[in-house]
Design a protein around this motif. Sequence first.
Motif, mmCIF file in Angstrom:
data_model
loop_
_atom_site.group_PDB
_atom_site.id
_atom_site.type_symbol
_atom_site.label_atom_id
_atom_site.label_comp_id
_atom_site.label_asym_id
_atom_site.label_seq_id
_atom_site.Cartn_x
_atom_site.Cartn_y
_atom_site.Cartn_z
ATOM 1 N N UNK A 195 25.018 -40.800 8.891
ATOM 2 C CA UNK A 195 24.203 -40.412 7.739
ATOM 3 C C UNK A 195 25.123 -40.175 6.544
ATOM 4 N N UNK A 196 24.861 -40.862 5.448
ATOM 5 C CA UNK A 196 25.796 -40.891 4.317
ATOM 6 C C UNK A 196 25.103 -40.446 3.043
ATOM 7 N N UNK A 197 25.713 -39.481 2.335
ATOM 8 C CA UNK A 197 25.276 -39.116 0.989
ATOM 9 C C UNK A 197 26.217 -39.792 -0.012
ATOM 10 N N UNK A 198 25.692 -40.198 -1.155
ATOM 11 C CA UNK A 198 26.557 -40.881 -2.127
ATOM 12 C C UNK A 198 27.641 -39.954 -2.675
ATOM 13 N N UNK A 199 28.817 -40.507 -2.943
ATOM 14 C CA UNK A 199 29.921 -39.735 -3.496
ATOM 15 C C UNK A 199 31.165 -40.580 -3.584
ATOM 16 N N UNK A 200 32.062 -40.236 -4.497
ATOM 17 C CA UNK A 200 33.268 -41.039 -4.713
ATOM 18 C C UNK A 200 34.375 -40.668 -3.739
ATOM 19 N N UNK A 201 34.616 -39.366 -3.555
ATOM 20 C CA UNK A 201 35.753 -38.932 -2.739
ATOM 21 C C UNK A 201 35.611 -39.394 -1.296
ATOM 22 N N UNK B 59 26.825 -38.553 13.135
ATOM 23 C CA UNK B 59 27.845 -38.275 12.129
ATOM 24 C C UNK B 59 27.212 -38.138 10.750
ATOM 25 N N UNK B 60 27.812 -37.283 9.919
ATOM 26 C CA UNK B 60 27.388 -37.082 8.535
ATOM 27 C C UNK B 60 28.614 -37.219 7.642
ATOM 28 N N UNK B 61 28.491 -38.014 6.591
ATOM 29 C CA UNK B 61 29.577 -38.196 5.624
ATOM 30 C C UNK B 61 29.114 -37.699 4.264
ATOM 31 N N UNK B 62 29.860 -36.759 3.690
ATOM 32 C CA UNK B 62 29.552 -36.283 2.335
ATOM 33 C C UNK B 62 30.841 -36.191 1.530
ATOM 34 N N UNK B 63 30.669 -36.141 0.216
ATOM 35 C CA UNK B 63 31.809 -36.007 -0.676
ATOM 36 C C UNK B 63 32.229 -34.542 -0.778
ATOM 37 N N UNK C 143 33.546 -34.138 6.009
ATOM 38 C CA UNK C 143 33.520 -33.772 4.592
ATOM 39 C C UNK C 143 34.784 -34.287 3.923
ATOM 40 N N UNK C 144 34.608 -35.176 2.934
ATOM 41 C CA UNK C 144 35.765 -35.595 2.137
ATOM 42 C C UNK C 144 36.194 -34.433 1.258
ATOM 43 N N UNK C 145 37.485 -34.374 0.939
ATOM 44 C CA UNK C 145 38.010 -33.248 0.173
ATOM 45 C C UNK C 145 39.047 -33.746 -0.828
#
Length: 576
Positions: free
Chosen positions: A35-41, A85-89, A115-117
């Motif tokens: 599951x993906x939320x939009x984000x650059x990082x 899995x969940x991917x967020x910026x 979580x991208x950081x």
Amino acid sequence: MSVSASVALSVAVMNRCWARVVLESIVRNGVRHICIAPGSRSTPLTLEAVRLQDSHRAVCHTHFDERGLGFFALGLAKADNTPVAIIVTSGTAAANLYPAIIEAEQSGHDLIVLTADRPPELIDCGANQAIQQQGIFADYPVVSVNFPRPSEDYSSAWLLSRIDQACQRQKVQHGVIHFNLPFAEPLYQADESAVQHAAWLAEFNRWASKKQVWIEYAAQQSEVLIHENWDYWRTKQGVIVVGKLPPEQSMGISAWAATMGWVVITDIQSGLEPSLPYADIWLANEIVQQKLLQAEIVLQFGSRIISKRVNRFLEQFKGEYWLIEASQKNLDPYHHQHTRFNVKVHHWLRAHPPLRQRPWLLEPLALSQFCAAFIEQQIGGQLNEASLAHHVSRVLPSNGSLFLGNSLFVRLVDGLCKLPEGYPVYTNRGASGIDGLLATAAGVAVATNQPLVAMLGDISALYDLNSLALFKQVRQPTILFVINNNGGAIFDLLPVEESVKDQFYRLGHGLDFSSAAAMFGLSYSRPYTWADLNSVLKQAYGRKEATIIEIKVNPSDGSKTYKSLIEQIAGAVIGG
């Protein structure tokens, strides 16, 4: 190519290499939905997830709202019974996952949160979208790993090993893994050929050509041994309380219990057709409750029991108490001295043969049978909260699932409804919040790919309105019942002072959901009678999409009916 451009490109390539190892490893450990939320990082992670989808090894889902995305992932995990899995910026995107993480931990469902950081040099210095993400979810994850920025100083073997260790812990304890992954810029412009042939990936590439996880763990023994005193206790007067259980674990309980002749009390989440339905109602009768407390042993299968009166019985019971539930969690809020079996219920049943004997207590059966006719008489033939809860089985498809929200309506269904054996019921009863209920239901619908009926209150629906967008992903008939009693009617069951109830508790809003349905492109109906509802359902089940059905009722009718039933049964004279 300049030296600076070459260095910049190597950072982008290293980011993608690192993300490739992470994503490949979690897919090997059972992840099928990402599951993906939009984000650059989070770009390195997102692009690697897309690569897995392109090769048909995972399915990617998207949503613009991280809070809803988290609950959608939870719904997928509930229905698919695999880690999701969940991917967020970076930044507050990560913080918005907190409610879903709490619910997943409390209910024991597996999420892997990536979580991208920002890299360390951008933390606490005024950099944009940079917050302290290390440990952001406190102790709720079973494992939290704050990874270093991608670097050739760490081998791909180290990264694979660290991820596999975390996934193994999740398989034992169940819950949430949090991987915090800092990425330095540039985040784009990674040449795919350079990624594929990077020397750092050599060991990874050799492993990736095989179909196995990085660390193979020996299988755990699942044999359940008979309790040394079972021959003694199975001759005694017993009560069986069945809470929330996975469907495969509820099989066999009814036949086993019928042989024993013990009283069986079932929760709506148990998957069992109750032999003594309406327990939350008939347990209001003090005479029956006192007779039930004469039991010598209570067996509780599962947990998260909804009924207030069943919970009160468990609290007051002081005899031999056994709890059978396949988790490591402490699930006895009343702190009995007890015997705990951390095993699957159907395994426990096989190890503990029943003893055929006559029922030791007949009053619960008599009162339960009386309640069936009495409830029917009291709620009448109108379409309202109480009648819908009592007749839920009328609106369910034979090959579908039921999702129940929280607050008042789930209590009405638990107390007034009798579902067929094995019908799948999903809830968010870990933390029992009203947040994310629509999103969770959407996740269940997508994962099962079967018809779904979801039922929740108006405040819950308003709280999660963004998540109506997720229902555009469903491909089967999906019915969203919104029971609109103009506010939080659950507070009518609580001793809230009338002078403050409306303004500070009930929060009447005067809204309906027709415009919300139109905004999100969903079909909408508002039936007034059972005949209307039957006609609406016939049409809705003919569409492979979601339909909102709003049941608009007087604010206190449902709570008043329920309180009246309880008060009258409490005063009933058994046999009189």
